[in-house]
Design an enzyme around this catalytic site. Structure first.
Site, PDB file in Angstrom:
ATOM      1  N   THR A 124       1.367  -1.354  -9.842  1.00 25.24           N
ATOM      2  CA  THR A 124       1.257  -0.257  -8.719  1.00 25.24           C
ATOM      3  C   THR A 124       2.644   0.278  -8.854  1.00 25.24           C
ATOM      4  OG1 THR A 124       1.066  -0.053  -6.507  1.00 25.24           O
ATOM      5  CG2 THR A 124       1.782  -2.120  -7.073  1.00 25.24           C
ATOM      6  N   TYR A 148       2.022  -6.167  -0.525  1.00 25.85           N
ATOM      7  CA  TYR A 148       1.114  -5.534  -1.697  1.00 25.85           C
ATOM      8  C   TYR A 148       2.172  -5.197  -2.888  1.00 25.85           C
ATOM      9  CZ  TYR A 148      -1.440  -2.488  -4.553  1.00 25.85           C
ATOM     10  OH  TYR A 148      -2.111  -2.010  -5.520  1.00 25.85           O
TER      11      TYR A 148
END
Length: 336
Positions: A124, A148
């Protein structure tokens, strides 16, 4: 497997019943690969798995994954399974370190034990945190500002170390904002309570939501709202197939690549595009910033364009919205 596919065995897709994973399954099958999907269906749907693929209901950290690898003669893994909601990672970080980092460690251990030579990881742009410059390149500092992003960055480091110690190469693909749906209507984003802007906007456009919340109007951007690089999910899926071909062709090399178009759109620009596509304005509710949201994230995509045999084919914001809207309407029909 057709002659176009060069892998001597199956590709195992983790999280293949989810949004991005199901599109990767389609892209692999369309390219002639044999595929086995593993998914525990916590957030995925078994009906989202193309019937041409084998399916096993199992979690990636389960010891039975080794049996799946062995029985299906898996020679490559595409790993999509995990948790992906940034604000939730801030409020429940241990969930993210369990689902994204610890579970992936178990999966990599299974892959090494069974001699799987190729591993593609769903990473990501959140690994960059708040970038020092935009667009952001792969070698720019990685300073995640939420659990995250950190959970994904830790996996990138694991893969680097494992590839140095074992006969496995890997490719980490850092996604920017994924949106849209399969243009043929075979899959799309079906997650309940999704947090992706375009998904939320088309839900509002079809009456599933009353309005769209705009989180933050005081960012240092052109209109005060957050800017993101939106990539069509089918382009992203095809990038995975191209990355796999590179890993097979060059087994001594590993790569980390941004997946984006190199252009950003603000939240308000996206909502304007939805209004144009639907010819019906959706209500916007202006709210404060969410924890862990940077002002702007746009990819420098020069590396992926020169490294793998891939180029965007759906780089059109309104086209992305149209595909997402068509899928949302299909979901509404399914629910009747």
């Amino acid at each position: 497997m057709t002659q176009d596919a060069t892998l001597d065995g199956k590709v195992m897709v983790t999280g293949g019943a989810g949004y991005i994973g199901s599109h990767a399954v389609l892209a692999l099958l369309d390219a002639g690969y044999d595929v086995v999907v593993i998914d525990n269906l916590v957030t995925g749907f078994d009906w989202a798995v193309d019937p041409r693929a084998a399916f096993v209901n199992v979690a990636v950290e389960d010891a039975r994954v080794r049996d799946v690898i062995r029985e299906h003669k898996v020679r490559a893994i595409m790993h999509f399974a995990g948790s992906v909601v940034v604000p939730e990672s801030v409020s429940d970080p241990l969930k993210y370190y369990r689902n994204n980092t610890a579970a992936t460690r178990s999966l990599i251990e299974s892959a090494v034990a069974e001699g799987v030579p190729h591993f593609i990881f769903s990473s990501t742009a959140a690994t960059y945190g708040t970038p020092e410059r935009v667009p952001v390149a792969e070698d720019d500092p990685k300073v995640p500002i939420n659990p995250y992003g950190m959970s994904k960055l830790m996996t990138e480091h694991m893969l680097k170390d494992v590839s140095a110690a074992h006969p496995m190469n890997h490719c980490c693909l850092r996604y920017f904002n994924v949106a849209g749906a399969d243009p043929q209507g075979r899959s799309g984003q079906s997650t309940v309570g999704a947090t992706h802007l375009i998904k939320i906007a088309v839900e509002a456009a079809t009456g599933k939501r009353a309005a769209v919340s705009v989180y933050g109007t005081d960012f240092p951007t052109s209109d005060g709202t957050g800017v993101r690089d939106y990539i069509h999910v089918s382009d992203l899926a095809e990038a995975h197939v191209a990355a796999l071909a590179l890993l097979v062709e060059r087994p001594a090399e590993s790569h980390t690549l941004n997946c984006g178009y190199g252009r950003g759109f603000s939240v308000l620009e996206v909502l304007d595009a939805v209004d144009r596509v639907t010819n019906h304005p959706i209500e916007r509710r202006l709210e404060g910033r969410r924890a862990g949201d940077p002002a702007e994230l746009v990819a420098d995509n020069a590396a992926i364009l020169r490294t793998i045999d891939w180029a965007p084919r759906r780089d059109d914001l309104e086209g992305i919205v149209r595909d997402a809207l068509a899928w949302e309407r299909q979901l509404a029909e399914r629910a009747r």
